[in-house]
Motif scaffolding. Sequence first.
Motif, mmCIF file in Angstrom:
data_model
loop_
_atom_site.group_PDB
_atom_site.id
_atom_site.type_symbol
_atom_site.label_atom_id
_atom_site.label_comp_id
_atom_site.label_asym_id
_atom_site.label_seq_id
_atom_site.Cartn_x
_atom_site.Cartn_y
_atom_site.Cartn_z
ATOM 1 N N ILE A 1 0.850 -1.192 0.000
ATOM 2 C CA ILE A 1 0.000 0.000 0.000
ATOM 3 C C ILE A 1 0.887 1.245 0.000
ATOM 4 N N ALA A 2 0.462 2.252 -0.738
ATOM 5 C CA ALA A 2 1.195 3.527 -0.771
ATOM 6 C C ALA A 2 0.797 4.381 0.426
ATOM 7 N N LYS B 1 -1.701 9.972 5.083
ATOM 8 C CA LYS B 1 -2.637 8.861 5.227
ATOM 9 C C LYS B 1 -2.293 7.746 4.238
ATOM 10 N N TRP B 2 -2.793 6.572 4.525
ATOM 11 C CA TRP B 2 -2.605 5.410 3.659
ATOM 12 C C TRP B 2 -3.549 5.517 2.472
ATOM 13 N N CYS B 3 -3.099 5.089 1.306
ATOM 14 C CA CYS B 3 -3.900 5.135 0.077
ATOM 15 C C CYS B 3 -4.630 3.804 -0.095
ATOM 16 N N ILE C 1 -8.119 -1.135 7.186
ATOM 17 C CA ILE C 1 -7.513 -0.458 8.335
ATOM 18 C C ILE C 1 -6.089 -0.976 8.455
ATOM 19 N N VAL C 2 -5.114 -0.093 8.301
ATOM 20 C CA VAL C 2 -3.710 -0.478 8.422
ATOM 21 C C VAL C 2 -3.350 -0.513 9.902
ATOM 22 N N THR C 3 -2.792 -1.648 10.355
ATOM 23 C CA THR C 3 -2.396 -1.779 11.753
ATOM 24 C C THR C 3 -0.879 -1.746 11.921
ATOM 25 N N HIS C 4 -0.135 -2.281 10.942
ATOM 26 C CA HIS C 4 1.326 -2.350 10.997
ATOM 27 C C HIS C 4 1.879 -2.136 9.592
#
Length: 70
Positions: free
Chosen positions: A41-42, A49-51, A56-59
């Motif tokens: 993921i970029a 923020k994550w693209c 939901i990004v956890t790590h």
Amino acid sequence: MREWISVKERLPEKADTGWDYLARVVLPADGGTFVRRTRVIAYDFFDKKWCCTGMIVTHWMPIPEPPKED
């Protein structure tokens, strides 16, 4: 070997290599359950923020170097 970094600990910085990262994500699944997956993921440094949508990004961790060719 690199270790996973919790998003609670810190987010990527421009000093980290590249814009794409290995990310451990949580995805909603049928019946109110959740599935954990690893994705590339970029990270948007401008918006911080994550693209990704619906995840939901956890790590995260920088993508490792590719294997050396013979």
